[in-house]
Design a protein around this motif. Sequence first.
Motif, PDB file in Angstrom:
ATOM      1  N   GLY A 216       0.842  -1.181   0.105  1.00  0.00           N
ATOM      2  CA  GLY A 216       0.043   0.016  -0.101  1.00  0.00           C
ATOM      3  C   GLY A 216       0.943   1.243  -0.065  1.00  0.00           C
ATOM      4  O   GLY A 216       0.698   2.230  -0.713  1.00  0.00           O
ATOM      5  N   LEU A 217       2.055   1.231   0.819  1.00  0.00           N
ATOM      6  CA  LEU A 217       2.902   2.441   0.930  1.00  0.00           C
ATOM      7  C   LEU A 217       3.691   2.657  -0.461  1.00  0.00           C
ATOM      8  O   LEU A 217       3.846   3.955  -0.685  1.00  0.00           O
ATOM      9  CB  LEU A 217       3.823   2.157   1.870  1.00  0.00           C
ATOM     10  CG  LEU A 217       3.220   2.446   3.489  1.00  0.00           C
ATOM     11  CD1 LEU A 217       4.058   1.973   4.599  1.00  0.00           C
ATOM     12  CD2 LEU A 217       2.802   3.908   3.639  1.00  0.00           C
ATOM     13  N   GLN A 218       3.760   1.544  -1.355  1.00  0.00           N
ATOM     14  CA  GLN A 218       4.215   2.036  -2.466  1.00  0.00           C
ATOM     15  C   GLN A 218       3.259   2.787  -3.433  1.00  0.00           C
ATOM     16  O   GLN A 218       3.724   3.601  -4.359  1.00  0.00           O
ATOM     17  CB  GLN A 218       4.559   0.846  -3.405  1.00  0.00           C
ATOM     18  CG  GLN A 218       5.667  -0.362  -2.680  1.00  0.00           C
ATOM     19  CD  GLN A 218       6.643   0.326  -1.839  1.00  0.00           C
ATOM     20  OE1 GLN A 218       7.550   1.001  -2.562  1.00  0.00           O
ATOM     21  NE2 GLN A 218       6.870   0.186  -0.524  1.00  0.00           N
ATOM     22  N   GLU A 219       1.961   2.798  -3.126  1.00  0.00           N
ATOM     23  CA  GLU A 219       1.072   3.343  -3.928  1.00  0.00           C
ATOM     24  C   GLU A 219       0.817   4.762  -3.332  1.00  0.00           C
ATOM     25  O   GLU A 219      -0.063   5.497  -3.749  1.00  0.00           O
ATOM     26  CB  GLU A 219      -0.324   2.654  -4.248  1.00  0.00           C
ATOM     27  CG  GLU A 219      -0.247   1.620  -4.965  1.00  0.00           C
ATOM     28  CD  GLU A 219      -1.615   0.791  -5.295  1.00  0.00           C
ATOM     29  OE1 GLU A 219      -2.592   1.371  -5.075  1.00  0.00           O
ATOM     30  OE2 GLU A 219      -1.475  -0.357  -5.577  1.00  0.00           O
ATOM     31  N   SER A 220       1.195   5.072  -1.889  1.00  0.00           N
ATOM     32  CA  SER A 220       0.819   6.253  -1.264  1.00  0.00           C
ATOM     33  C   SER A 220       1.221   7.294  -1.742  1.00  0.00           C
ATOM     34  O   SER A 220       2.363   7.458  -2.208  1.00  0.00           O
ATOM     35  CB  SER A 220       1.272   5.962   0.059  1.00  0.00           C
ATOM     36  OG  SER A 220       1.223   7.219   0.861  1.00  0.00           O
ATOM     37  N   LYS A 221       0.487   8.521  -1.819  1.00  0.00           N
ATOM     38  CA  LYS A 221       0.763   9.735  -2.320  1.00  0.00           C
ATOM     39  C   LYS A 221       1.726  10.574  -1.287  1.00  0.00           C
ATOM     40  O   LYS A 221       2.516  11.303  -1.661  1.00  0.00           O
ATOM     41  CB  LYS A 221      -0.448  10.768  -2.672  1.00  0.00           C
ATOM     42  CG  LYS A 221      -0.964   9.969  -4.197  1.00  0.00           C
ATOM     43  CD  LYS A 221      -2.023  10.846  -4.708  1.00  0.00           C
ATOM     44  CE  LYS A 221      -2.639  10.151  -5.692  1.00  0.00           C
ATOM     45  NZ  LYS A 221      -3.924   9.365  -5.253  1.00  0.00           N
ATOM     46  N   TYR A 222       1.166  10.437   0.035  1.00  0.00           N
ATOM     47  CA  TYR A 222       1.672  11.086   1.189  1.00  0.00           C
ATOM     48  C   TYR A 222       2.561  10.574   2.168  1.00  0.00           C
ATOM     49  O   TYR A 222       3.217  11.369   2.781  1.00  0.00           O
ATOM     50  CB  TYR A 222       0.362  11.881   1.775  1.00  0.00           C
ATOM     51  CG  TYR A 222      -0.228  12.770   0.815  1.00  0.00           C
ATOM     52  CD1 TYR A 222       0.068  13.907   0.452  1.00  0.00           C
ATOM     53  CD2 TYR A 222      -1.582  12.293   0.745  1.00  0.00           C
ATOM     54  CE1 TYR A 222      -0.633  14.827  -0.475  1.00  0.00           C
ATOM     55  CE2 TYR A 222      -2.249  12.997  -0.364  1.00  0.00           C
ATOM     56  CZ  TYR A 222      -2.034  14.303  -0.660  1.00  0.00           C
ATOM     57  OH  TYR A 222      -2.643  14.864  -1.745  1.00  0.00           O
ATOM     58  N   CYS A 223       2.691   9.068   2.003  1.00  0.00           N
ATOM     59  CA  CYS A 223       3.583   8.411   2.917  1.00  0.00           C
ATOM     60  C   CYS A 223       4.365   7.635   2.113  1.00  0.00           C
ATOM     61  O   CYS A 223       4.322   7.465   1.074  1.00  0.00           O
ATOM     62  CB  CYS A 223       2.667   7.624   3.889  1.00  0.00           C
ATOM     63  SG  CYS A 223       1.424   8.412   4.806  1.00  0.00           S
ATOM     64  N   LYS A 224       5.650   7.235   3.037  1.00  0.00           N
ATOM     65  CA  LYS A 224       6.342   6.556   2.259  1.00  0.00           C
ATOM     66  C   LYS A 224       7.058   5.166   3.356  1.00  0.00           C
ATOM     67  O   LYS A 224       7.138   5.912   4.334  1.00  0.00           O
ATOM     68  CB  LYS A 224       7.792   7.394   2.161  1.00  0.00           C
ATOM     69  CG  LYS A 224       8.960   6.784   1.150  1.00  0.00           C
ATOM     70  CD  LYS A 224      10.213   7.641   1.158  1.00  0.00           C
ATOM     71  CE  LYS A 224      11.365   7.063   0.903  1.00  0.00           C
ATOM     72  NZ  LYS A 224      12.579   7.752   0.839  1.00  0.00           N
ATOM     73  N   LEU A 225       7.483   4.341   2.923  1.00  0.00           N
ATOM     74  CA  LEU A 225       7.993   3.230   3.674  1.00  0.00           C
ATOM     75  C   LEU A 225       9.339   3.462   3.914  1.00  0.00           C
ATOM     76  O   LEU A 225      10.342   3.266   3.006  1.00  0.00           O
ATOM     77  CB  LEU A 225       7.831   1.748   2.941  1.00  0.00           C
ATOM     78  CG  LEU A 225       8.538   0.695   3.915  1.00  0.00           C
ATOM     79  CD1 LEU A 225       7.981   0.445   5.185  1.00  0.00           C
ATOM     80  CD2 LEU A 225       8.233  -0.692   3.122  1.00  0.00           C
ATOM     81  N   ALA A 226       9.644   4.074   5.033  1.00  0.00           N
ATOM     82  CA  ALA A 226      11.115   4.695   5.058  1.00  0.00           C
ATOM     83  C   ALA A 226      12.116   3.677   6.209  1.00  0.00           C
ATOM     84  O   ALA A 226      13.208   3.749   6.212  1.00  0.00           O
ATOM     85  CB  ALA A 226      11.062   6.056   5.642  1.00  0.00           C
TER      86      ALA A 226
END
Length: 370
Positions: free
Chosen positions: A57-67
């Motif tokens: 999901g985070l790969q598709e997220s506009k405002y969040c990143k898997l960091a």
Amino acid sequence: MKNLSRRTFLEKVGVAVGASALAATIPSFTNTNVYEGRKLNIALCGLGRYAGYLAEGLQESKYCKLAGIVTGTPAKAEKWQKQYNIPEKNIYNYQNFDEIVNNKDIDLVYVVLPNALHKEYVIRAAKANKHVIVEKPMAVTAKDCQEMIDACKKAGVQLAMGYRLHFEPYHIELKRLGQEKVFGQVRLIEVSLGYKLGAENPKDWHYVKALSGGGSLMNLGVYCVQASRYVLGEEPISVTAQFMPVTNKSLFSEVEESITWQLVFPSGAVCTSTSAYNCGIDRFFATADDGFFELNPAVSYGPFKGRTSKSELNFPDINQQATQCDEIGKVLLINKQLPSHITGEEGLKDMKVLEAIYKAANTGKKVSII
Ligand code: NAD
């Protein structure tokens, strides 16, 4: 968000659109409205099955990143680091996790551990000055939920529940139909969720009370309690409940396999539900004075299918994990307060209901919910 103007976006997240309100922290857009601002950097804590869905999901997220990641398994750290391009300095284990306090690259810790570990990691994340999202159920007791809320308040960080359906279009519509009484007062809701939890891994933490806090009610029933509360917009006042017969005694010696309960609400509406680990069921039905509305499937990751007594329901099939992270991320990026329906207080309300359901099933008596 492509079609959402800057003004609409700011209005949606509750920011006054005046020159003085446009702080440097407000996300920026190009003139094509594509978001190019800083993303909310998330560290996933616990890299099991559901963390995999969140990572996608985070790969598709506009405002969040898997960091960042937190894991006790070095092989997983290596695999995830490669797969998601995670910097070495953003990888933690459960022992050195508290050092995350010094890592300015991580804004939020998303706790995706077995239920009984939620409390410890939410509190450690809060003490490290990170916002937190915690998976459902929030913890294993209402007392623990309260301690988690208090710790986040004390640290000045925000605590969100990982309630993916709060941002899902079919569920937003169920909430509207119920709360706005589009078909009149809802009288009866039937919502149940079940799947077969097999014997592939008899040591799975779901069977261990010290890690899960309970069986199908904790894991699946919490969605049914949630749905009844947000469709009615009311808090239940009493409950009766019954454990169902255990059909696999070797697996279910510590926690319930299936349980059924009946919640009564102040309007007189009743919700009957079952959560089960020995059969498949995933549906919601509400009948009101002038009609009905239903979803089937209703709670899984979709696609959902639904109708009312008047027409079919047709909404886009979204990535629930990406949408949930984006809706939370948008608010945190501009330092606004999360809406109350997604905070720890909401998780606590559900936990109080779950505790009352267990008490009712254990005593065979009607239990008041305060
Ligand atoms: P899982 O068993 O697949 O993953 C749990 C992770 O925790 C594993 O990586 C495991 O190694 C780690 N872990 C750390 N300490 C542990 C310990 N002492 N014992 C066992 N595991 C330990 O579980 P999951 O299905 O990913 O569930 C994790 C959380 O996410 C639960 O709270 C669950 O309710 C929630 N969940 C939410 C959804 C949703 O749709 N929102 C779906 C599934 C799970």
